[in-house]
Design a protein around this motif. Structure first.
Motif, PDB file in Angstrom:
ATOM      1  N   UNK A 148      36.763  48.447  29.549  1.00 50.29           N
ATOM      2  CA  UNK A 148      36.028  47.579  30.472  1.00 50.29           C
ATOM      3  C   UNK A 148      36.375  46.122  30.187  1.00 50.29           C
ATOM      4  N   UNK A 149      36.789  45.397  31.219  1.00 48.89           N
ATOM      5  CA  UNK A 149      37.096  43.973  31.057  1.00 48.89           C
ATOM      6  C   UNK A 149      36.565  43.180  32.248  1.00 48.89           C
ATOM      7  N   UNK A 150      36.417  41.874  32.037  1.00 43.14           N
ATOM      8  CA  UNK A 150      36.169  40.933  33.121  1.00 43.14           C
ATOM      9  C   UNK A 150      37.459  40.155  33.368  1.00 43.14           C
ATOM     10  N   UNK A 151      37.658  39.689  34.588  1.00 47.72           N
ATOM     11  CA  UNK A 151      38.890  38.971  34.908  1.00 47.72           C
ATOM     12  C   UNK A 151      38.942  37.633  34.175  1.00 47.72           C
ATOM     13  N   UNK A 152      37.936  36.793  34.409  1.00 43.08           N
ATOM     14  CA  UNK A 152      37.778  35.518  33.709  1.00 43.08           C
ATOM     15  C   UNK A 152      36.415  35.540  33.042  1.00 43.08           C
ATOM     16  N   UNK A 153      36.371  35.208  31.773  1.00 37.39           N
ATOM     17  CA  UNK A 153      35.112  35.301  31.033  1.00 37.39           C
ATOM     18  C   UNK A 153      34.159  34.177  31.435  1.00 37.39           C
ATOM     19  N   UNK A 154      32.911  34.504  31.426  1.00 38.48           N
ATOM     20  CA  UNK A 154      31.817  33.577  31.701  1.00 38.48           C
ATOM     21  C   UNK A 154      31.081  33.367  30.372  1.00 38.48           C
ATOM     22  N   UNK A 155      31.045  32.151  29.798  1.00 37.27           N
ATOM     23  CA  UNK A 155      31.349  30.844  30.393  1.00 37.27           C
ATOM     24  C   UNK A 155      32.585  30.134  29.828  1.00 37.27           C
ATOM     25  N   UNK A 166      46.223  47.121  31.942  1.00 42.37           N
ATOM     26  CA  UNK A 166      46.381  48.119  32.994  1.00 42.37           C
ATOM     27  C   UNK A 166      47.499  49.100  32.676  1.00 42.37           C
ATOM     28  N   UNK A 167      48.625  48.572  32.192  1.00 37.46           N
ATOM     29  CA  UNK A 167      49.746  49.445  31.811  1.00 37.46           C
ATOM     30  C   UNK A 167      49.361  50.330  30.631  1.00 37.46           C
ATOM     31  N   UNK A 171      49.251  54.462  30.686  1.00 40.22           N
ATOM     32  CA  UNK A 171      50.059  55.252  29.766  1.00 40.22           C
ATOM     33  C   UNK A 171      49.208  56.142  28.865  1.00 40.22           C
ATOM     34  N   UNK A 172      47.998  55.684  28.535  1.00 37.20           N
ATOM     35  CA  UNK A 172      47.124  56.451  27.621  1.00 37.20           C
ATOM     36  C   UNK A 172      46.154  57.362  28.371  1.00 37.20           C
ATOM     37  N   UNK A 173      46.144  57.317  29.696  1.00 33.38           N
ATOM     38  CA  UNK A 173      45.223  58.149  30.468  1.00 33.38           C
ATOM     39  C   UNK A 173      43.781  57.713  30.353  1.00 33.38           C
ATOM     40  N   UNK A 174      43.538  56.391  30.266  1.00 31.37           N
ATOM     41  CA  UNK A 174      42.191  55.852  30.139  1.00 31.37           C
ATOM     42  C   UNK A 174      41.719  55.267  31.469  1.00 31.37           C
ATOM     43  N   UNK A 175      40.447  55.420  31.749  1.00 32.09           N
ATOM     44  CA  UNK A 175      39.859  54.785  32.918  1.00 32.09           C
ATOM     45  C   UNK A 175      39.821  53.275  32.676  1.00 32.09           C
ATOM     46  N   UNK A 176      40.277  52.514  33.645  1.00 30.52           N
ATOM     47  CA  UNK A 176      40.361  51.058  33.513  1.00 30.52           C
ATOM     48  C   UNK A 176      39.381  50.427  34.497  1.00 30.52           C
ATOM     49  N   UNK A 177      38.299  49.857  33.956  1.00 34.33           N
ATOM     50  CA  UNK A 177      37.254  49.240  34.775  1.00 34.33           C
ATOM     51  C   UNK A 177      37.409  47.725  34.704  1.00 34.33           C
ATOM     52  N   UNK A 178      37.576  47.084  35.855  1.00 38.88           N
ATOM     53  CA  UNK A 178      37.745  45.637  35.916  1.00 38.88           C
ATOM     54  C   UNK A 178      36.588  45.033  36.701  1.00 38.88           C
ATOM     55  N   UNK A 179      35.838  44.156  36.041  1.00 40.91           N
ATOM     56  CA  UNK A 179      34.764  43.408  36.703  1.00 40.91           C
ATOM     57  C   UNK A 179      35.405  42.185  37.362  1.00 40.91           C
ATOM     58  N   UNK A 180      35.401  42.177  38.685  1.00 42.35           N
ATOM     59  CA  UNK A 180      36.093  41.151  39.474  1.00 42.35           C
ATOM     60  C   UNK A 180      35.151  40.048  39.954  1.00 42.35           C
ATOM     61  N   UNK A 194      46.605  48.157  38.220  1.00 36.13           N
ATOM     62  CA  UNK A 194      46.315  49.544  37.844  1.00 36.13           C
ATOM     63  C   UNK A 194      44.844  49.807  37.524  1.00 36.13           C
ATOM     64  N   UNK A 195      43.942  48.966  38.000  1.00 39.08           N
ATOM     65  CA  UNK A 195      42.511  49.223  37.775  1.00 39.08           C
ATOM     66  C   UNK A 195      42.113  50.555  38.397  1.00 39.08           C
ATOM     67  N   UNK A 196      41.298  51.323  37.675  1.00 41.87           N
ATOM     68  CA  UNK A 196      40.777  52.590  38.200  1.00 41.87           C
ATOM     69  C   UNK A 196      39.537  52.347  39.046  1.00 41.87           C
ATOM     70  N   UNK A 197      38.644  51.534  38.527  1.00 44.91           N
ATOM     71  CA  UNK A 197      37.393  51.205  39.191  1.00 44.91           C
ATOM     72  C   UNK A 197      37.184  49.696  39.132  1.00 44.91           C
ATOM     73  N   UNK A 198      36.662  49.129  40.209  1.00 44.53           N
ATOM     74  CA  UNK A 198      36.423  47.683  40.296  1.00 44.53           C
ATOM     75  C   UNK A 198      34.936  47.448  40.475  1.00 44.53           C
ATOM     76  N   UNK A 199      34.389  46.564  39.663  1.00 41.80           N
ATOM     77  CA  UNK A 199      32.983  46.181  39.764  1.00 41.80           C
ATOM     78  C   UNK A 199      32.890  44.783  40.372  1.00 41.80           C
TER      79      UNK A 199
END
Length: 408
Positions: A148-155, A166-167, A171-180, A194-199
């Motif tokens: 789980x990551x955020x695109x740009x950190x607050x603050x 994402x790569x 390659x590791x078969x992990x779900x990639x969640x990106x908070x946009x 390569x995000x799997x799910x976007x928040x």
């Protein structure tokens, strides 16, 4: 394909709208009636489309989900009552006791608190510096399910190595969640890394007017859910690209109940139409303000990815349409932060971000207070750090307001 704003403005009209309305109306109902009970049963059993009960589905909310899905170029989207509800429900639905996930350590304060609560209930989390793919890779364990990551950190505005992680996840078969949330679909579309799910927290830039809470999870179709053993057999049917989101809707939204209301969905859907216009103005104002503050002798440090001295400035230019509309800064040692903030006249002292109005808040004393000094220090959050979310006011008025507050 039409352009970003054109497709959003006309989104509702691409589906039948009652009485020729230009917006999907507010459907203030909880239940839906059927003439034939077999039709009702088919809807409940997933054999046909339709509406069952307001906790899961509503025509106004469906229209908003379609709009967000078009923004993110997704396969499907589910909306929730808040952005935090979206994150919490996603984890609740897809992870189980004994699972592990990796998270950026540069997180929104409430998200950090939520993840620690999951850890207390048996879903382990490791926080790492997500500006480095190597740091994420070193934290992966045999029981790791997602990152789980955020695109740009607050603050502090650290920019995640989005493409590298994402790569790694692919390659590791992990779900990639990106908070946009911090970038919005206008500045960045995580499907491209390569995000799997976007928040998205719809409360922020997508809604834009500070008048409605909401959140969303979008499925991109990038992840092979047939390999994810936490999908229940009940939901392993039909298009496998939608298995996870179906489970999020059924085991999360239905069972947990973090439902978005139709009136809020209506506000958010209308606000979304002007996202691109607002973000252009807000990012322009952020650039002007950070340039002004970086050159001011009463300011010791400015954190903004658009500045050349930002550690991830080059990465920002390669990823995002603009560097965003949020920044942080620290005042010189002889400037008292509360006194400075109280002298601002145009800028509002308030929480929230992504509003049409410029908002300022002392971070360590408010939204990150519960973290405690040790955790704040690990995130680089000084006691004097002030966060600014730029609005759409006239640039000259904002600069003049900061100038007079600093001069005083």
């Amino acid at each position: 394909m039409r352009g970003f704003t054109t497709s959003i403005v006309h989104s509702d009209r691409l589906e039948p709208v009652e009485h020729g309305s230009l917006h999907k109306p507010i459907h203030a109902t909880v239940a839906y009636g059927y003439e034939d009970v077999q039709d009702l049963a088919d809807v409940f059993q997933g054999r046909s489309g339709g509406y069952s009960y307001g906790r899961q589905v509503n025509p106004t909310i469906s229209a908003l989900e379609t709009k967000i899905n078009r923004m993110e170029r997704g396969v499907a989207t589910v909306c929730f009552g808040t952005g935090m509800a979206a994150i919490g429900t996603l984890l609740f639905a897809l992870l189980r006791q004994g699972d592990h996930f990796v998270s950026s350590s540069f997180l929104f304060g409430n998200t950090n608190s939520l993840f620690l609560s999951f850890a207390a209930h048996g879903v382990d989390v490791t926080f790492v510096d997500a500006t480095s793919t190597d740091a994420v890779a070193s934290a992966v364990k045999p029981n790791t399910k997602l990152v789980f990551v955020e695109t740009i950190a607050n603050p502090r505005t650290q920019v995640t190595d989005l493409a590298g992680i994402g790569a790694l996840c692919r390659d590791r078969g992990l779900v990639y969640v990106v908070d946009n949330t911090m970038t919005s679909p206008y500045l960045f579309q995580p499907v491209d890394v390569e995000a799997s799910l976007i928040v998205n927290s719809l409360t922020k830039y997508i809604g834009g007017h500070g008048n409605a809470l909401g959140g969303a999870v979008t499925e991109t179709g990038k992840f092979d859910w047939t390999s994810f053993d936490n999908i229940y057999d009940t939901y392993r049917k039909g298009d496998s690209a939608k298995w996870a989101l179906t489970q999020v809707r059924k085991k999360g939204l239905r069972d947990f109940g973090p439902t978005l209301g139709p009136e809020a969905a209506h506000h958010l859907g209308i606000g979304a139409e002007t996202l691109a216009l607002r973000m252009e103005r807000q990012c322009k104002n952020a650039r002007a303000l950070t340039a002004f503050l970086a050159a001011h002798d009463r300011v010791s440090r400015v954190y903004y990815p658009g500045l050349p001295d930002h550690p991830q400035h080059a990465r920002t230019k390669g990823l995002f349409r603009h560097p965003g509309a949020l920044f942080g800064f620290e005042l010189a040692d002889d400037v008292e932060p509360f006194g400075f903030l109280n002298r601002l006249e145009v800028v509002i002292k308030s929480s929230n971000l992504g509003d049409n109005r410029t908002l300022a808040i002392p971070v360590a004393h408010t939204i990150y207070y519960e973290m405690g000094p040790e955790r704040r220090a690990s995130m680089g959050i000084a006691d004097s750090l002030i966060r600014i979310s730029t609005g759409i006011e006239d640039e000259e008025d904002l600069i003049a307001d900061f100038a007079q507050a600093l001069a005083a």
